[in-house]
Design an enzyme around this catalytic site. Structure first.
Site, PDB file in Angstrom:
ATOM      1  N   LYS A 121      -5.175  48.347  69.803  1.00 12.05           N
ATOM      2  CA  LYS A 121      -6.012  48.135  70.900  1.00 12.05           C
ATOM      3  C   LYS A 121      -5.494  49.171  71.545  1.00 12.05           C
ATOM      4  O   LYS A 121      -6.834  49.542  72.486  1.00 12.05           O
ATOM      5  CB  LYS A 121      -4.829  47.138  71.489  1.00 12.05           C
ATOM      6  CG  LYS A 121      -4.833  45.598  70.457  1.00 12.05           C
ATOM      7  CD  LYS A 121      -5.105  44.775  71.914  1.00 12.05           C
ATOM      8  CE  LYS A 121      -5.541  42.621  71.453  1.00 12.05           C
ATOM      9  NZ  LYS A 121      -4.922  43.260  69.968  1.00 12.05           N
TER      10      LYS A 121
HETATM   11  C1  LIG Z   1      -4.911  42.131  68.640  1.00  5.90           C
HETATM   12  C2  LIG Z   1      -4.488  42.380  67.111  1.00  5.90           C
HETATM   13  C3  LIG Z   1      -5.183  41.599  65.912  1.00  5.90           C
HETATM   14  C4  LIG Z   1      -6.165  40.901  65.917  1.00  5.90           C
HETATM   15  O1  LIG Z   1      -7.148  41.691  66.208  1.00  5.90           O
HETATM   16  P1  LIG Z   1      -9.051  40.577  67.010  1.00  5.90           P
HETATM   17  O2  LIG Z   1      -9.933  42.109  67.310  1.00  5.90           O
HETATM   18  O3  LIG Z   1      -8.322  39.796  68.244  1.00  5.90           O
HETATM   19  O4  LIG Z   1      -9.683  40.644  65.745  1.00  5.90           O
HETATM   20  C5  LIG Z   1      -4.443  41.477  64.717  1.00  5.90           C
HETATM   21  N1  LIG Z   1      -2.692  42.874  64.867  1.00  5.90           N
HETATM   22  C6  LIG Z   1      -2.274  43.477  66.155  1.00  5.90           C
HETATM   23  C7  LIG Z   1      -1.570  43.808  66.050  1.00  5.90           C
HETATM   24  C8  LIG Z   1      -2.877  43.322  66.864  1.00  5.90           C
HETATM   25  O5  LIG Z   1      -2.426  43.105  68.210  1.00  5.90           O
END
Ligand SMILES: *Cc1c(COP(=O)(O)O)cnc(C)c1O
Length: 476
Positions: A121
């Site tokens: 993120k």
């Molecule tokens: C947010 C997240 C996901 C999922 O990603 P999306 O964009 O919501 O599909 C997968 N793995 C981790 C570690 C995350 O923080």
């Protein structure tokens, strides 16, 4: 470039006007009016660009209301080794998103979690922080970001917005429900513009309070309440870049095709992959992996989209994928139904009434194969097995979300198309689960040694909208 709502009943707007908002006024999600197509000559020319230069050539197609020099400066400031070379030993500290082959030219890990909060993120959120500051500054406005988090999103937002001008962050988290590491990561931030609020109850309670506060339109306008949640278009946009970067790292020329495998929850990450493919990047397959919360796997297998209720949502050992409905999925469906907003309105009327929709037997399901998706699911024992197997076979520790992805990737390996599994978090974030799988704790990046011993700044409040409003009003 203008942005349209998937529901078709809001005016089209330029980038900076949709940057700070969330949903479109008609309840839809914003998408560009068309995806810019990338030519073969451009792909050839972009192969050797640095991450930040690649981000510039891609994002400048979508953002025409920030002067080019300013956009370039924002991208240089964001995608620098200082922020993303927060790497564990063994990685290449000059790369923002290093590719690590597990099996050469066959199966690779695209590392997206070398940023400050050790989850992918950060890739988009760090840019969002700089864009917010820039646009607010230019308009002479301020904003209060209000959010609820169960872990990754909240900390990524706080690390992106800490000490930024004109913006404050009020982040609610469920009191006592996060790991010691996650708590320390957020609560040890002492920047004056960051407010950690632990509320009593589960994550859902925190989220309901955020909805109640943001739903008070008078309060929202008066205190300029904003959000940085996963439906924000700029987050999806920023994520497009690493699909291009990963493709170039895995191939020698632009005749080759590559598959990407994406551990998915809200469909934000893989939505960026879908858009990269629509732009003309030779992605042969988009492999979507879910955990036990398999609402998306079910759709890609059956054509039925059945959002789950809260009680049907499993609490799993890959918690950032524990979703009941996928908030970005509407963007993909908009493309699938040939961008007909009336169809999207009809389908989401059902979703919002808590019903499912079924596209099997409609012409749309025939179009689906043109988008190159396949899907699969990974459960707790798969996750632990995969963590063990990857460590035994390749000597690499992976986190539980990445393990879900790799499990599904290995089920879909193809003869002459490499698969890149996106690494969405570092194992150090999930020490307990790694210990369960391997009998030992993962190494932690040296910069985070002793994180739990730092002083923490957090206020504990009741999960009550009035209490939160009063708190925001007292911290203008
Ligand atoms: C947010 C997240 C996901 C999922 O990603 P999306 O964009 O919501 O599909 C997968 N793995 C981790 C570690 C995350 O923080």
């Amino acid at each position: 470039m203008r942005y349209l709502s998937t529901r078709g009943q809001s005016p089209a707007l330029p980038f900076c006007d949709i940057l700070l908002g969330g949903l479109a006024p008609d309840g839809g999600l914003y998408l560009p009016e068309a995806y810019p197509r990338v030519s073969r000559a451009e792909l050839d020319a972009w192969r050797s660009l640095s991450y930040s230069d690649l981000a510039f050539v891609l994002l400048s197609r979508y953002i025409d209301d920030i002067p080019a020099d300013d956009l370039r400066a924002l991208l240089d400031k964001t995608y620098c080794a200082k922020t993303y070379a927060f790497v564990r030993s063994g990685s290449d500290a000059t790369e923002i998103t290093p590719l690590r082959w597990l099996e050469k030219d066959r199966l690779g890990l695209l590392e997206l979690s070398n940023g400050p909060t050790l989850a992918f993120k950060d890739m988009a959120m760090q840019l969002l922080g700089n864009l917010f500051e820039y646009v607010l500054e230019g308009r002479g406005e301020t904003m209060n970001i209000l959010g609820a988090t169960s872990g990754d999103t909240g900390s990524a937002a706080e690390y992106a917005l800490r000490s930024k001008h004109n913006v404050k962050v009020f982040m609610l988290s469920p009191c006592g429900k996060m790991s010691a590491f996650q708590r320390a990561q957020m609560y040890s931030l002492t920047d004056a513009n960051i407010f950690n609020i632990a509320v009593t109850g589960m994550f859902d309670a925190a989220q309901d309070v955020v909805k109640a506060v943001a739903g008070d339109t008078g309060f929202k306008a008066r205190y300029r309440i904003g959000a940085v949640n996963s439906i924000n278009w700029a987050r999806v946009l920023a994520q497009i870049v690493y699909y291009f970067k990963g493709y170039f790292a895995a191939t020698k020329n632009n005749d080759q095709r590559v598959a990407f495998c994406v551990p998915s929850g809200n469909f934000g990450n893989i939505c960026a992959g879908h858009i990269a493919r629509q732009m003309g990047l030779p992605i042969g397959r988009l492999i979507l992996a879910t955990n036990e919360n398999d609402v998306l796997d079910e759709f890609f297998r059956t054509g039925v989209y059945r959002p789950r209720s809260a009680v049907e949502t499993h609490v799993t050992s890959s918690p950032s994928m524990d979703i009941s409905k996928a908030s970005n999925f509407e963007r993909f469906i908009f493309d699938l139904v040939d961008r007909n907003p009336a169809v999207v309105r009809e389908l989401w009327a059902k979703v919002e009434a808590g019903e499912s929709f079924d596209l099997s037997g409609t012409p749309y399901i025939e179009r689906l194969s043109g988008f190159a998706f396949v899907s699969g699911k990974s459960a707790h024992t798969d996750r632990l097995d995969t963590i063990r197997r990857v460590f035994a076979d390749y000597g690499v520790m992976i986190d539980p979300h990445t393990a879900d992805g790799l499990k599904v990737a290995q089920d879909h390996l193809e003869r002459d198309m490499p698969v890149l599994a996106l690494e969405t978090a570092q194992p150090a974030k999930f020490g307990d689960i790694l210990f369960d799988a391997l009998g030992r704790e993962p190494e932690r990046p040296p910069a985070l040694a002793g994180l739990e011993n730092l002083p923490q700044k957090v206020d504990v409040l009741a999960a009550d909208a009035d209490a939160i409003k009063a708190y925001i009003a007292q911290h203008p």
